[in-house]
Structure formats: C-alpha cells, structure tokens
Design a protein around this motif. Structure first.
Motif, PDB file in Angstrom:
ATOM      1  N   GLY A 101      -1.018  21.014  56.663  1.00  0.00           N
ATOM      2  CA  GLY A 101      -0.391  21.943  57.597  1.00  0.00           C
ATOM      3  C   GLY A 101      -1.233  21.958  58.856  1.00  0.00           C
ATOM      4  N   VAL A 102      -1.954  23.051  59.081  1.00  0.00           N
ATOM      5  CA  VAL A 102      -2.794  23.151  60.277  1.00  0.00           C
ATOM      6  C   VAL A 102      -4.047  22.290  60.171  1.00  0.00           C
ATOM      7  CG1 VAL A 102      -1.964  25.429  60.961  1.00  0.00           C
ATOM      8  CG2 VAL A 102      -3.949  25.242  59.461  1.00  0.00           C
ATOM      9  N   LEU A 103      -4.393  21.812  58.988  1.00  0.00           N
ATOM     10  CA  LEU A 103      -5.550  20.918  58.854  1.00  0.00           C
ATOM     11  C   LEU A 103      -5.196  19.461  59.152  1.00  0.00           C
ATOM     12  CD1 LEU A 103      -7.503  22.330  55.780  1.00  0.00           C
ATOM     13  CD2 LEU A 103      -7.851  22.739  58.212  1.00  0.00           C
ATOM     14  N   HIS A 104      -3.993  19.215  59.578  1.00  0.00           N
ATOM     15  CA  HIS A 104      -3.586  17.887  60.040  1.00  0.00           C
ATOM     16  C   HIS A 104      -4.430  17.546  61.264  1.00  0.00           C
ATOM     17  CE1 HIS A 104      -1.004  14.907  62.051  1.00  0.00           C
ATOM     18  NE2 HIS A 104      -0.527  14.660  60.839  1.00  0.00           N
ATOM     19  N   HIS A 105      -4.756  16.282  61.456  1.00  0.00           N
ATOM     20  CA  HIS A 105      -5.633  15.928  62.577  1.00  0.00           C
ATOM     21  C   HIS A 105      -5.007  16.221  63.942  1.00  0.00           C
ATOM     22  CE1 HIS A 105      -3.427  12.179  61.708  1.00  0.00           C
ATOM     23  NE2 HIS A 105      -3.506  11.956  62.990  1.00  0.00           N
ATOM     24  N   ARG A 106      -3.708  16.429  63.983  1.00  0.00           N
ATOM     25  CA  ARG A 106      -3.067  16.869  65.231  1.00  0.00           C
ATOM     26  C   ARG A 106      -2.800  18.375  65.224  1.00  0.00           C
ATOM     27  NH1 ARG A 106      -0.709  11.833  64.353  1.00  0.00           N
ATOM     28  NH2 ARG A 106      -1.165  10.358  66.011  1.00  0.00           N
ATOM     29  N   GLY A 107      -3.185  19.043  64.118  1.00  0.00           N
ATOM     30  CA  GLY A 107      -3.063  20.491  64.030  1.00  0.00           C
ATOM     31  C   GLY A 107      -1.695  21.004  63.621  1.00  0.00           C
ATOM     32  N   PHE A 108      -0.772  20.095  63.253  1.00  0.00           N
ATOM     33  CA  PHE A 108       0.588  20.522  62.924  1.00  0.00           C
ATOM     34  C   PHE A 108       1.209  19.484  61.994  1.00  0.00           C
ATOM     35  CE2 PHE A 108       4.962  21.854  63.697  1.00  0.00           C
ATOM     36  CZ  PHE A 108       4.824  23.222  63.872  1.00  0.00           C
ATOM     37  N   GLY A 109       0.913  19.616  60.701  1.00  0.00           N
ATOM     38  CA  GLY A 109       1.389  18.645  59.728  1.00  0.00           C
ATOM     39  C   GLY A 109       2.735  19.003  59.125  1.00  0.00           C
ATOM     40  N   VAL A 110       3.083  18.299  58.066  1.00  0.00           N
ATOM     41  CA  VAL A 110       4.391  18.427  57.429  1.00  0.00           C
ATOM     42  C   VAL A 110       4.664  19.862  56.967  1.00  0.00           C
ATOM     43  CG1 VAL A 110       3.580  17.664  55.144  1.00  0.00           C
ATOM     44  CG2 VAL A 110       5.969  17.364  55.746  1.00  0.00           C
ATOM     45  N   PRO A 126       7.108  30.834  54.943  1.00  0.00           N
ATOM     46  CA  PRO A 126       5.691  30.468  54.955  1.00  0.00           C
ATOM     47  C   PRO A 126       5.482  29.223  54.101  1.00  0.00           C
ATOM     48  CG  PRO A 126       6.005  32.721  54.151  1.00  0.00           C
ATOM     49  CD  PRO A 126       7.347  32.122  54.316  1.00  0.00           C
ATOM     50  N   CYS A 127       4.710  28.278  54.614  1.00  0.00           N
ATOM     51  CA  CYS A 127       4.424  27.046  53.881  1.00  0.00           C
ATOM     52  C   CYS A 127       2.918  26.833  53.820  1.00  0.00           C
ATOM     53  CB  CYS A 127       5.059  25.848  54.571  1.00  0.00           C
ATOM     54  SG  CYS A 127       6.851  25.825  54.484  1.00  0.00           S
ATOM     55  N   VAL A 128       2.461  26.373  52.667  1.00  0.00           N
ATOM     56  CA  VAL A 128       1.053  26.058  52.474  1.00  0.00           C
ATOM     57  C   VAL A 128       0.953  24.560  52.237  1.00  0.00           C
ATOM     58  CG1 VAL A 128      -0.970  26.432  51.015  1.00  0.00           C
ATOM     59  CG2 VAL A 128       0.616  28.324  51.462  1.00  0.00           C
ATOM     60  N   GLY A 129       0.170  23.895  53.059  1.00  0.00           N
ATOM     61  CA  GLY A 129      -0.053  22.465  52.878  1.00  0.00           C
ATOM     62  C   GLY A 129      -1.057  22.231  51.763  1.00  0.00           C
ATOM     63  N   VAL A 130      -0.662  21.434  50.782  1.00  0.00           N
ATOM     64  CA  VAL A 130      -1.535  21.094  49.663  1.00  0.00           C
ATOM     65  C   VAL A 130      -1.739  19.585  49.714  1.00  0.00           C
ATOM     66  CG1 VAL A 130      -1.862  21.263  47.161  1.00  0.00           C
ATOM     67  CG2 VAL A 130      -0.503  22.994  48.352  1.00  0.00           C
ATOM     68  N   ALA A 131      -2.733  19.174  50.478  1.00  0.00           N
ATOM     69  CA  ALA A 131      -2.951  17.751  50.719  1.00  0.00           C
ATOM     70  C   ALA A 131      -3.820  17.124  49.633  1.00  0.00           C
ATOM     71  CB  ALA A 131      -3.597  17.552  52.083  1.00  0.00           C
ATOM     72  N   PRO A 176      21.017  31.883  46.691  1.00  0.00           N
ATOM     73  CA  PRO A 176      20.092  32.641  47.541  1.00  0.00           C
ATOM     74  C   PRO A 176      19.105  33.506  46.753  1.00  0.00           C
ATOM     75  CG  PRO A 176      22.338  33.476  47.759  1.00  0.00           C
ATOM     76  CD  PRO A 176      22.410  32.235  46.933  1.00  0.00           C
ATOM     77  N   GLY A 177      19.466  33.893  45.549  1.00  0.00           N
ATOM     78  CA  GLY A 177      18.556  34.682  44.724  1.00  0.00           C
ATOM     79  C   GLY A 177      17.355  33.898  44.225  1.00  0.00           C
ATOM     80  N   LEU A 178      17.429  32.566  44.315  1.00  0.00           N
ATOM     81  CA  LEU A 178      16.327  31.719  43.869  1.00  0.00           C
ATOM     82  C   LEU A 178      15.431  31.247  45.012  1.00  0.00           C
ATOM     83  CD1 LEU A 178      18.178  29.476  41.246  1.00  0.00           C
ATOM     84  CD2 LEU A 178      16.744  31.493  40.833  1.00  0.00           C
ATOM     85  N   MET A 179      15.695  31.729  46.231  1.00  0.00           N
ATOM     86  CA  MET A 179      14.873  31.302  47.373  1.00  0.00           C
ATOM     87  C   MET A 179      13.427  31.745  47.170  1.00  0.00           C
ATOM     88  SD  MET A 179      16.179  29.433  49.692  1.00  0.00           S
ATOM     89  CE  MET A 179      14.976  29.621  50.971  1.00  0.00           C
ATOM     90  N   PRO A 180      12.493  30.824  47.322  1.00  0.00           N
ATOM     91  CA  PRO A 180      11.083  31.193  47.165  1.00  0.00           C
ATOM     92  C   PRO A 180      10.594  32.011  48.355  1.00  0.00           C
ATOM     93  CG  PRO A 180      11.271  28.925  47.869  1.00  0.00           C
ATOM     94  CD  PRO A 180      12.673  29.417  47.631  1.00  0.00           C
ATOM     95  N   GLN A 181       9.520  32.752  48.126  1.00  0.00           N
ATOM     96  CA  GLN A 181       8.903  33.517  49.206  1.00  0.00           C
ATOM     97  C   GLN A 181       7.931  32.655  50.001  1.00  0.00           C
ATOM     98  OE1 GLN A 181       7.231  36.881  47.170  1.00  0.00           O
ATOM     99  NE2 GLN A 181       9.138  38.031  47.324  1.00  0.00           N
ATOM    100  N   VAL A 182       7.469  31.577  49.387  1.00  0.00           N
ATOM    101  CA  VAL A 182       6.537  30.655  50.043  1.00  0.00           C
ATOM    102  C   VAL A 182       6.765  29.259  49.462  1.00  0.00           C
ATOM    103  CG1 VAL A 182       4.662  31.052  48.390  1.00  0.00           C
ATOM    104  CG2 VAL A 182       4.111  30.310  50.706  1.00  0.00           C
ATOM    105  N   LEU A 183       6.533  28.242  50.274  1.00  0.00           N
ATOM    106  CA  LEU A 183       6.672  26.856  49.820  1.00  0.00           C
ATOM    107  C   LEU A 183       5.302  26.193  49.802  1.00  0.00           C
ATOM    108  CD1 LEU A 183       9.753  25.708  51.937  1.00  0.00           C
ATOM    109  CD2 LEU A 183       9.736  26.337  49.524  1.00  0.00           C
ATOM    110  N   LEU A 184       5.003  25.476  48.734  1.00  0.00           N
ATOM    111  CA  LEU A 184       3.808  24.640  48.668  1.00  0.00           C
ATOM    112  C   LEU A 184       4.259  23.221  48.985  1.00  0.00           C
ATOM    113  CD1 LEU A 184       2.160  26.033  45.411  1.00  0.00           C
ATOM    114  CD2 LEU A 184       1.744  26.703  47.772  1.00  0.00           C
TER     115      LEU A 184
END
Length: 105
Positions: free
Chosen positions: A46-55, A66-71, A33-41
């Motif tokens: 993400g929201v730029l998916h053509h349906r507005g809700f990506g992986v 929090p997740c950031v989509g890096v397409a 648990p001490g290695l859990m990231p604060q954000v995932l890439l």
C-alpha cells in the motif's frame, strides 16, 4: 478463473490486478451487501510501495473501503530496514503486543 491480459511490470501491479479485484468487490456489493467486509487485506503493498501508492491504495480508493497491503517482501523505505536484525525486532514487538492484549498465552 481470471484471465490477466496486461503483462507483469514490476512496480505497476495495480494496473494489472485492480480491475478484476474491483469487479469482485462490486459484484459482492450488488449481490450480497450483507457480506461486504469492513476492511480488505490485499496481496501487495500500500503506502510502503516505493512510489508510495501500491495496489492496496488503488483498491481502497476505488472501492471506498479501508485496505491493508500485505506484501511478501519488506521494501526499503525511509526508517525501515530489510535485514535480519530488523525482522527480529519486528517479530519481538508483534509477539509483545499479542501477549499484552491476551491474544497469545
């Protein structure tokens, strides 16, 4: 090694890849648990998916992180253009921000 059983279907990457990503995050949360990231890439939209809700959105909701989509590709989204002039503007704006924050010299 991960074995994917679901076929690749364009626009539905989350249903193929999120289950094993979620399992990895859960294992990390339990064992280290001490290695859990604060954000995932996340490799995908993400929201730029053509349906507005990506992986990235799917994984963020399921992990409560929090997740950031890096397409790999910029999708056509209202207000965004996928052409050389737009990419040049983005590159210039990013460089300006990095210089302003003294991250580049």
């Amino acid at each position: 090694m991960v074995s994917l059983t679901a076929p690749y279907v364009s626009g539905f990457l989350a249903f193929r890849e999120v289950p094993f990503l979620l399992e990895l995050v859960q294992q990390l949360r339990e064992k280290e648990p001490g290695l859990m990231p604060q954000v995932l890439l996340v490799d995908g939209n993400g929201v730029l998916h053509h349906r507005g809700f990506g992986v990235a959105c799917h994984l963020g909701v399921l992990t409560d992180l929090p997740c950031v989509g890096v397409a790999k590709k910029l999708l056509q989204v209202d207000g965004l253009e996928n052409n050389a002039l737009h990419r040049e503007k983005l590159s210039g704006a990013c460089m300006e921000q990095l210089l302003n924050k003294n991250l580049l010299s």
